[in-house]
Design a protein around this motif. Structure first.
Motif, PDB file in Angstrom:
ATOM      1  N   TYR A  48       0.842  -1.204   0.000  1.00  0.00           N
ATOM      2  CA  TYR A  48       0.000   0.000   0.000  1.00  0.00           C
ATOM      3  C   TYR A  48       0.873   1.248   0.000  1.00  0.00           C
ATOM      4  N   GLU A  49       1.905   1.275   0.841  1.00  0.00           N
ATOM      5  CA  GLU A  49       2.818   2.421   0.922  1.00  0.00           C
ATOM      6  C   GLU A  49       3.508   2.657  -0.411  1.00  0.00           C
ATOM      7  N   PHE A  50       3.867   1.577  -1.080  1.00  0.00           N
ATOM      8  CA  PHE A  50       4.530   1.681  -2.387  1.00  0.00           C
ATOM      9  C   PHE A  50       3.628   2.397  -3.390  1.00  0.00           C
ATOM     10  N   TYR A  51       2.423   1.891  -3.558  1.00  0.00           N
ATOM     11  CA  TYR A  51       1.514   2.483  -4.536  1.00  0.00           C
ATOM     12  C   TYR A  51       1.126   3.916  -4.149  1.00  0.00           C
ATOM     13  N   PHE A  52       0.791   4.134  -2.888  1.00  0.00           N
ATOM     14  CA  PHE A  52       0.353   5.453  -2.449  1.00  0.00           C
ATOM     15  C   PHE A  52       1.440   6.498  -2.693  1.00  0.00           C
TER      16      PHE A  52
ATOM     17  N   ASN B  34      -9.608  15.050 -16.026  1.00  0.00           N
ATOM     18  CA  ASN B  34     -10.082  15.896 -14.928  1.00  0.00           C
ATOM     19  C   ASN B  34     -11.118  15.153 -14.080  1.00  0.00           C
ATOM     20  N   VAL B  35     -10.640  14.098 -13.434  1.00  0.00           N
ATOM     21  CA  VAL B  35     -11.522  13.334 -12.552  1.00  0.00           C
ATOM     22  C   VAL B  35     -10.918  13.344 -11.147  1.00  0.00           C
ATOM     23  N   PRO B  36     -11.764  13.369 -10.131  1.00  0.00           N
ATOM     24  CA  PRO B  36     -11.238  13.333  -8.763  1.00  0.00           C
ATOM     25  C   PRO B  36     -10.580  11.981  -8.487  1.00  0.00           C
ATOM     26  N   VAL B  37      -9.432  12.005  -7.838  1.00  0.00           N
ATOM     27  CA  VAL B  37      -8.691  10.772  -7.573  1.00  0.00           C
ATOM     28  C   VAL B  37      -8.486  10.618  -6.071  1.00  0.00           C
ATOM     29  N   ASP B  38      -9.013   9.517  -5.546  1.00  0.00           N
ATOM     30  CA  ASP B  38      -8.820   9.178  -4.142  1.00  0.00           C
ATOM     31  C   ASP B  38      -7.608   8.248  -4.077  1.00  0.00           C
ATOM     32  N   LEU B  39      -6.455   8.779  -3.681  1.00  0.00           N
ATOM     33  CA  LEU B  39      -5.224   7.994  -3.677  1.00  0.00           C
ATOM     34  C   LEU B  39      -5.299   6.802  -2.729  1.00  0.00           C
ATOM     35  N   ASP B  40      -6.009   6.963  -1.631  1.00  0.00           N
ATOM     36  CA  ASP B  40      -6.151   5.862  -0.674  1.00  0.00           C
ATOM     37  C   ASP B  40      -6.907   4.696  -1.318  1.00  0.00           C
ATOM     38  N   GLN B  41      -8.001   4.994  -1.984  1.00  0.00           N
ATOM     39  CA  GLN B  41      -8.785   3.950  -2.641  1.00  0.00           C
ATOM     40  C   GLN B  41      -8.007   3.319  -3.796  1.00  0.00           C
ATOM     41  N   LEU B  42      -7.288   4.154  -4.551  1.00  0.00           N
ATOM     42  CA  LEU B  42      -6.486   3.644  -5.666  1.00  0.00           C
ATOM     43  C   LEU B  42      -5.422   2.683  -5.165  1.00  0.00           C
ATOM     44  N   ALA B  43      -4.717   3.070  -4.108  1.00  0.00           N
ATOM     45  CA  ALA B  43      -3.662   2.208  -3.564  1.00  0.00           C
ATOM     46  C   ALA B  43      -4.247   0.886  -3.059  1.00  0.00           C
ATOM     47  N   GLN B  44      -5.379   0.960  -2.362  1.00  0.00           N
ATOM     48  CA  GLN B  44      -6.008  -0.259  -1.853  1.00  0.00           C
ATOM     49  C   GLN B  44      -6.448  -1.172  -2.997  1.00  0.00           C
TER      50      GLN B  44
END
Length: 282
Positions: free
Chosen positions: A80-84, A165-175
């Motif tokens: 998770y830390e890697f991707y985030f 131009n889309v909102p990106v939730d980095l936490d959700q993306l990493a998970q």
């Protein structure tokens, strides 16, 4: 702010608008409000400036990612830390990240291509080390293919972050990517990228020195078991150190080893090395 850093930041603004090729030193100096002489005291050329920007961006991203991964005490959170961290860095430096993604597919500048490949190899090494740490022997046959899958995830989702131009939730993306990676590592059994292809790709993008070639040969000699293969590699190594064989004999030795899967890429390197030597000797 120092003059060198000022030039880098102002040049980045122009590169983001126009790209590397269409931005001139004259435009950069006018944008900075300095003379050309002041520019050349900091950078010998526009290419040196571009390389400095690439070094600054890529080294920071890779070092940040490596630090977060190596200092993580919980293996469950390491991926998770890697991707985030990767996507956080991409988002933080979005202007330059956009330029790099565009320039990598268009650049004919040899120095830039070499630099791109250098950092690509560093990223591959980081990912491979991480996969081996987290999954061990479970991915022995699929780890190189897994590296390319992860690079694909990074590339695709970075493009989504940078150019849409889309909102990106980095936490959700990493998970989400942690889940996908775990599924691949646990269930994938048919790799396309083998170790042979992985090494072949890495070395075809580098200038292989004699010392590196000898090191590769030495490693192959440790791994091979077939007498014909081992003797052929030994003779080829000796020929590099003290040339004594005719081109016909060298060609025969290369044919002896190129049919073995573990030696295809070293055969390729040797063939190119001897071809270069023969051309230089004419």
């Amino acid at each position: 702010m120092g003059k060198k850093q000022l030039i880098m930041e102002k040049a980045l603004e122009l590169f983001a608008q126009q790209g590397f090729e269409l931005t001139s030193v004259q435009q950069i100096t006018e944008h900075c409000g300095i003379s050309k002489g002041a520019f050349y005291l900091s950078f010998k050329s526009k290419d040196e400036l571009i390389l400095a920007l690439i070094d600054q961006f890529m080294s920071q991203m890779i070092s940040d990612t490596d630090y977060r991964v190596t200092t993580s005490q919980n293996d469950e959170k390491t991926l998770y830390e890697f991707y985030f961290t990767m996507f956080q860095s991409t988002q933080k430096h979005s202007d330059f990240a956009k330029i790099l993604m565009k320039e990598q597919s268009q650049s004919f500048n040899k120095e830039l291509v070499i630099k791109f490949h250098y950092y690509d190899r560093l990223l591959e090494k980081t990912i491979l080390t991480l996969m081996e740490r987290l999954f061990g022997e479970k991915i022995e046959n699929t780890k190189h293919d897994l590296v390319y899958c992860i690079k694909g995830f990074i590339s695709i989702y970075s493009e989504l972050i940078l150019f849409n131009n889309v909102p990106v939730d980095l936490d959700q993306l990493a998970q989400s990517l942690v889940e996908k990676t775990n599924l691949l590592a646990t269930h994938a059994t048919i790799p396309f990228i083998t170790e042979e292809i992985f090494q072949f790709k890495r070395l075809t993008h580098t200038e292989v020195t004699i010392d590196q070639l000898l090191e590769i040969l030495e490693q192959n000699l440790k791994d091979v078991e077939e007498p014909l293969e081992k003797e052929s590699l030994t003779l080829l190594k000796q020929h590099i150190l003290e040339p004594s064989l005719s081109p016909a004999v060298v060609e025969g030795l290369l044919k002896n080893i190129q049919s073995y899967p573990s030696c295809k890429w070293v055969a390729f390197l040797l063939r190119n090395y001897f071809k270069l030597e023969n051309n230089e000797g004419r």
